[in-house]
Design an enzyme around this catalytic site. Structure first.
Site, PDB file in Angstrom:
ATOM      1  N   LYS A 102       0.838  -1.212   0.000  1.00 47.58           N
ATOM      2  CA  LYS A 102       0.000   0.000   0.000  1.00 47.58           C
ATOM      3  C   LYS A 102       0.872   1.260   0.000  1.00 47.58           C
ATOM      4  O   LYS A 102       0.662   2.204  -0.762  1.00 47.58           O
ATOM      5  CB  LYS A 102      -0.921  -0.023   1.227  1.00 47.58           C
ATOM      6  CG  LYS A 102      -1.536   1.297   1.617  1.00 47.58           C
ATOM      7  CD  LYS A 102      -2.553   1.759   0.613  1.00 47.58           C
ATOM      8  CE  LYS A 102      -2.857   3.242   0.745  1.00 47.58           C
ATOM      9  NZ  LYS A 102      -3.757   3.750  -0.247  1.00 47.58           N
ATOM     10  N   CYS A 134      -2.285  11.441   0.602  1.00 45.68           N
ATOM     11  CA  CYS A 134      -1.623  10.131   0.521  1.00 45.68           C
ATOM     12  C   CYS A 134      -0.175  10.206   0.067  1.00 45.68           C
ATOM     13  O   CYS A 134       0.723   9.748   0.766  1.00 45.68           O
ATOM     14  CB  CYS A 134      -2.414   9.234  -0.426  1.00 45.68           C
ATOM     15  SG  CYS A 134      -4.152   9.168   0.023  1.00 45.68           S
TER      16      CYS A 134
HETATM   17  N1  SAJ Z   1       0.267  14.560  -9.774  1.00 40.39           N
HETATM   18  C1  SAJ Z   1       1.279  15.119 -10.555  1.00 40.39           C
HETATM   19  N2  SAJ Z   1       1.680  14.456 -11.668  1.00 40.39           N
HETATM   20  C2  SAJ Z   1       1.137  13.284 -12.052  1.00 40.39           C
HETATM   21  C3  SAJ Z   1       0.106  12.712 -11.278  1.00 40.39           C
HETATM   22  C4  SAJ Z   1      -0.310  13.367 -10.129  1.00 40.39           C
HETATM   23  O1  SAJ Z   1       1.805  16.203 -10.257  1.00 40.39           O
HETATM   24  O2  SAJ Z   1       1.572  12.741 -13.095  1.00 40.39           O
HETATM   25  C5  SAJ Z   1      -0.163  15.225  -8.548  1.00 40.39           C
HETATM   26  C6  SAJ Z   1      -1.663  15.516  -8.519  1.00 40.39           C
HETATM   27  O3  SAJ Z   1      -1.967  16.693  -9.196  1.00 40.39           O
HETATM   28  C7  SAJ Z   1      -1.909  15.615  -7.028  1.00 40.39           C
HETATM   29  C8  SAJ Z   1      -0.964  14.577  -6.448  1.00 40.39           C
HETATM   30  O4  SAJ Z   1      -0.010  14.322  -7.460  1.00 40.39           O
HETATM   31  O5  SAJ Z   1      -1.573  16.892  -6.521  1.00 40.39           O
HETATM   32  C9  SAJ Z   1      -1.627  13.311  -5.995  1.00 40.39           C
HETATM   33  O6  SAJ Z   1      -2.664  12.928  -6.869  1.00 40.39           O
HETATM   34  P1  SAJ Z   1      -2.899  11.437  -7.358  1.00 40.39           P
HETATM   35  O7  SAJ Z   1      -3.932  11.445  -8.387  1.00 40.39           O
HETATM   36  O8  SAJ Z   1      -1.597  10.828  -7.715  1.00 40.39           O
HETATM   37  O9  SAJ Z   1      -3.314  10.632  -6.089  1.00 40.39           O
HETATM   38  P2  SAJ Z   1      -4.321  10.746  -4.824  1.00 40.39           P
HETATM   39  O10 SAJ Z   1      -3.509  11.221  -3.660  1.00 40.39           O
HETATM   40  O11 SAJ Z   1      -5.576  11.439  -5.121  1.00 40.39           O
HETATM   41  O12 SAJ Z   1      -4.650   9.202  -4.661  1.00 40.39           O
HETATM   42  C10 SAJ Z   1      -3.584   8.255  -4.487  1.00 40.39           C
HETATM   43  C11 SAJ Z   1      -3.810   7.112  -5.465  1.00 40.39           C
HETATM   44  N3  SAJ Z   1      -2.640   6.265  -5.493  1.00 40.39           N
HETATM   45  C12 SAJ Z   1      -2.061   5.923  -6.652  1.00 40.39           C
HETATM   46  O13 SAJ Z   1      -2.437   6.302  -7.727  1.00 40.39           O
HETATM   47  C13 SAJ Z   1      -0.888   5.002  -6.543  1.00 40.39           C
HETATM   48  C14 SAJ Z   1      -5.056   6.346  -5.034  1.00 40.39           C
HETATM   49  O14 SAJ Z   1      -5.230   5.195  -5.829  1.00 40.39           O
HETATM   50  C15 SAJ Z   1      -4.941   5.916  -3.565  1.00 40.39           C
HETATM   51  O15 SAJ Z   1      -6.099   5.230  -3.130  1.00 40.39           O
HETATM   52  C16 SAJ Z   1      -4.803   7.161  -2.738  1.00 40.39           C
HETATM   53  O16 SAJ Z   1      -3.597   7.820  -3.141  1.00 40.39           O
HETATM   54  C17 SAJ Z   1      -4.733   6.757  -1.273  1.00 40.39           C
HETATM   55  O17 SAJ Z   1      -5.755   6.938  -0.572  1.00 40.39           O
HETATM   56  O18 SAJ Z   1      -3.718   6.214  -0.843  1.00 40.39           O
END
Ligand code: SAJ
Length: 443
Positions: A219, A273
């Site tokens: 996780k 997260c």
């Molecule tokens: N981000 C970037 N570049 C990217 C992708 C995301 O800058 O290429 C940024 C986003 O804008 C955001 C941050 O990263 O600010 C996080 O966003 P996210 O979409 O990566 O993730 P979360 O935090 O909304 O959700 C994550 C997810 N984990 C993964 O994709 C591995 C989700 O599946 C989990 O359930 C969640 O964390 C959790 O609860 O752990």
């Protein structure tokens, strides 16, 4: 009750569930298990959450969730109670309380440990305890199993079942990812894994059997991997700015390699997260000599300040003083098309510009109540009128196809766009009369 009887009672839905914590994870969990036919009680310490659930509304803005909550409340399968510790009658506990990080970046498990204490003192034989909250690696075997055993006088995996089943749902897609994604089921022993899997099969299409420690590490590793990948994209962006090339082109062409998948650079990483799980993965582990994990966190954490640097550079290039400029921030949420503000990179960007005495105006169609100390606009046109500089912070769909020609007509002369998400075509912006700057675009 025997092990076989527990499995049977899961399948005929005669076990009674209590979900502790009715937030972003707990409410979808409770709603989906109620919808699968179980009687589910939700216990939370916040009266507003209890009222919202029992009146059939909800505060978690997830497509489809409100209907499932209200339908199941109506038929009496879902009920919320304030700080309920009357666990008489509960056979299965699903724990979805927050496990926040403190200021020293250490896990604060007080809410989770309080649940364990309440459950341990009250539980009977055959109780099933499922932890859904994110926890540091090793917590189940090191802390939760011995705590429950000593409080209850029962033996884990033979007299009660203890499972770690981490949530992996992305905000905005909670229901679909909950039901269609793969659910990791990590028991503290084989019977616990089996019971946990049988339970989750009633709501999830795919369950994956593993052990508690492997599930904990997996996780945390998922989110840490994503954070490291984004840090790499951000480092490439800074490097491309110096080399006068475009990181978006670099990533696009590098990703044509069949085994390369570089993520997107941006204004920094937000949410609850990715900003926390890398530290939980390292918690309690002897500090390694070279550490990609904390380095990646630091790279991502510096991105909001880099966006501010781009704003100041752009203003200075046309001889404008930041203290006499109106700056429009588009988007305050950490994630596109959601109202979620948790750890949003918009906050340090806005606060830094406000501290430089710029007139900062924010607009976010998904979240009209928060502006991090800046002015708030009610519409895109209010936000851009009289502005010197637009800063795109969140990649909301609404900002992808803006009519820049029209927007330009209401802005000050020599207007600027700082595109931290790279959602605008630089040629289009320039044709519309803007000076365009993007994260990772060397000029
Ligand atoms: N981000 C970037 N570049 C990217 C992708 C995301 O800058 O290429 C940024 C986003 O804008 C955001 C941050 O990263 O600010 C996080 O966003 P996210 O979409 O990566 O993730 P979360 O935090 O909304 O959700 C994550 C997810 N984990 C993964 O994709 C591995 C989700 O599946 C989990 O359930 C969640 O964390 C959790 O609860 O752990």
């Amino acid at each position: 009750m025997t092990f076989i009887e527990t499995i049977k009672k899961i399948n005929d839905r005669s076990l009674r569930l209590t979900v502790i914590g009715g937030g972003y994870v707990g409410l979808p969990t409770a709603a989906l298990f109620a919808n699968a036919g179980f009687h589910v009680d939700v216990s939370d310490i916040k009266p507003e959450i209890i009222n919202m659930i029992n009146t059939g509304s909800n505060f978690v803005n997830e497509p489809g969730l409100r209907d499932i909550v209200s339908n199941n409340v109506k038929v009496g399968r879902l009920f919320a109670r304030l700080n309920n510790v009357d666990y008489e009658g509960t056979n299965v506990f699903l724990i979805a309380v927050q496990t926040p990080m403190d200021e020293e970046k250490k896990p604060n498990l007080k809410y989770l440990l309080k649940c364990m204490e309440d459950i341990g003192k009250n539980m009977r034989r055959d109780t099933v305890v499922v932890v859904c909250s994110t926890i540091p690696s090793g917590t189940m075997m090191r802390e939760l199993k011995p705590t429950l055993e000593s409080l209850s006088g029962l033996r884990a995996d033979s007299e009660f079942y203890l499972v770690f089943a981490p949530e992996r749902i992305a905000p905005g897609k909670a229901l679909i990812e909950f039901t269609n994604g793969t659910r990791l089921i990590g028991g503290i022993g084989p019977n616990s894994t089996q019971v946990g899997a049988e339970l989750f099969k009633t709501v999830c299409k795919n369950v994956l059997f593993t052990d508690a420690t492997a599930a904990e590490v997996a996780k945390l590793a998922e989110n840490t991997f994503r954070d490291i990948n984004i840090a790499f994209a951000n480092q490439l962006a800074l490097l491309c700015e110096e080399l006068h090339t475009d990181v978006m082109t670099v990533i696009r062409i590098a990703n044509t390699h069949p085994r390369v998948n570089i993520h997107s650079p941006g204004p920094g990483v937000g949410g609850p997260c990715l900003t926390k799980d890398p530290y939980y993965l390292l918690d309690g582990i002897a500090a390694p000599h070279f550490d990609i994990i904390t380095t990646s966190r630091a790279i991502n954490d510096q991105m909001p300040e880099h966006v501010v640097t781009l704003v100041l550079r752009a203003l200075s290039n046309i001889g404008k003083n930041p203290a006499k400029s109106r700056i429009t921030i588009l988007g305050v949420t950490y994630k596109k098309d959601t109202d979620d503000l948790r750890n949003s990179p918009a906050e340090p960007i806005v606060r830094s510009l406000v501290s430089l005495h710029s007139e900062v105006v924010v607009f976010d169609p998904y979240c009209i109540n928060e502006s991090f100390g800046a002015k708030r606009a009610q519409s895109l046109f209010d936000a851009v009128t009289g502005s010197d500089c637009i800063v795109i912070v969140t990649d909301h769909s609404d900002f992808m196809n803006m009519d820049l020609q029209k927007i330009k007509t209401v802005m000050k002369n020599k207007s600027i766009i700082i595109d931290s998400r790279r959602i605008i075509d630089p040629n289009y912006a320039e044709k519309a009369g803007f000076r365009y700057y993007g994260v990772g675009l060397g000029m």
